[in-house]
Motif scaffolding. Sequence first.
Motif, short mmCIF file in Angstrom:
data_model
loop_
_atom_site.label_atom_id
_atom_site.label_comp_id
_atom_site.label_asym_id
_atom_site.label_seq_id
_atom_site.Cartn_x
_atom_site.Cartn_y
_atom_site.Cartn_z
N MET A 110 0.79 -1.29 -0.07
CA MET A 110 0.02 -0.20 0.16
C MET A 110 0.92 1.37 0.07
SD MET A 110 -3.09 1.09 2.76
CE MET A 110 -2.02 0.75 3.97
N SER A 111 0.66 2.22 -0.91
CA SER A 111 1.58 3.13 -1.02
C SER A 111 0.87 4.29 -0.28
CB SER A 111 1.87 3.55 -2.42
OG SER A 111 2.20 2.84 -3.37
N ALA A 112 1.83 5.35 0.43
CA ALA A 112 1.32 6.46 0.84
C ALA A 112 1.06 7.36 -0.20
CB ALA A 112 2.13 6.98 2.02
N SER A 113 0.11 8.27 -0.10
CA SER A 113 -0.09 9.26 -1.14
C SER A 113 -0.67 10.56 -0.24
CB SER A 113 -1.41 8.76 -1.86
OG SER A 113 -2.14 9.62 -2.69
N LEU A 114 -0.31 11.68 -1.05
CA LEU A 114 -0.63 12.95 -0.65
C LEU A 114 -2.34 13.46 -1.29
CD1 LEU A 114 2.32 14.97 -1.63
CD2 LEU A 114 1.79 14.11 0.65
N GLN A 115 -2.91 12.39 -2.04
CA GLN A 115 -3.96 12.70 -2.58
C GLN A 115 -5.19 13.06 -1.59
OE1 GLN A 115 -5.59 10.09 -5.55
NE2 GLN A 115 -7.40 11.27 -5.90
N PHE A 116 -5.22 12.28 -0.40
CA PHE A 116 -6.19 12.91 0.46
C PHE A 116 -5.63 13.21 1.92
CE2 PHE A 116 -8.41 10.00 -2.37
CZ PHE A 116 -9.45 10.68 -2.81
N LYS A 117 -4.46 13.70 1.81
CA LYS A 117 -3.78 14.04 3.10
C LYS A 117 -4.48 15.27 3.58
CE LYS A 117 0.02 13.34 4.15
NZ LYS A 117 0.43 12.24 5.09
#
Length: 184
Positions: free
Chosen positions: A68-75
Amino acid sequence: MRAIIGLIVFICLFGQVSEPAQALSAYRTYAEQLTRHPPENVMVRPDLEALLDSLAQQARLAKKRGAMSASLQFKTAARAQAIDMVIGDFVGHKSLKGHSFHARFAAFAEDPDLYSARGENAARERSDGPPGEAKAKRLFQQWLKSWGHRRNMLNKSYNRVSSGVVQKGNHLYAVQIFWTEPEG
């Protein structure tokens, strides 16, 4: 009659009828302003966000659930909910303004219908001690010990996570948003 029953089933499954685009846009503006200018004595903790992302990844790999990749999309959405929880002194999946998780998610998704799976974990840690790694790990353990939160984190279909962590005094409030990245 069938239409009414269908609407009731839809509301039970999804929590509410879709919010109008204008309401979603207003929520997004609110969330963006809240995260840019948090209340006095509230501090965003990117270091602990990265730690929670890493711990979620480790938990998944230990259970052979896939990366599972960390993402800024829903930060911003995760941070805004964490700040709302501080302001309201609660833990939950509705914003102070009454927006459900699905509505808050939709406010940050270009096309929410493309996301086949999504979930959210929320917690706070108010035990004694400094608001550092040890406290963030205790907060994470709350999620692992909770059947519903653990199920969210280990859901095989999720491949992205955005964590939001804020501190007020020695207390931590955190939100993790999980989703399946749309194909194509």
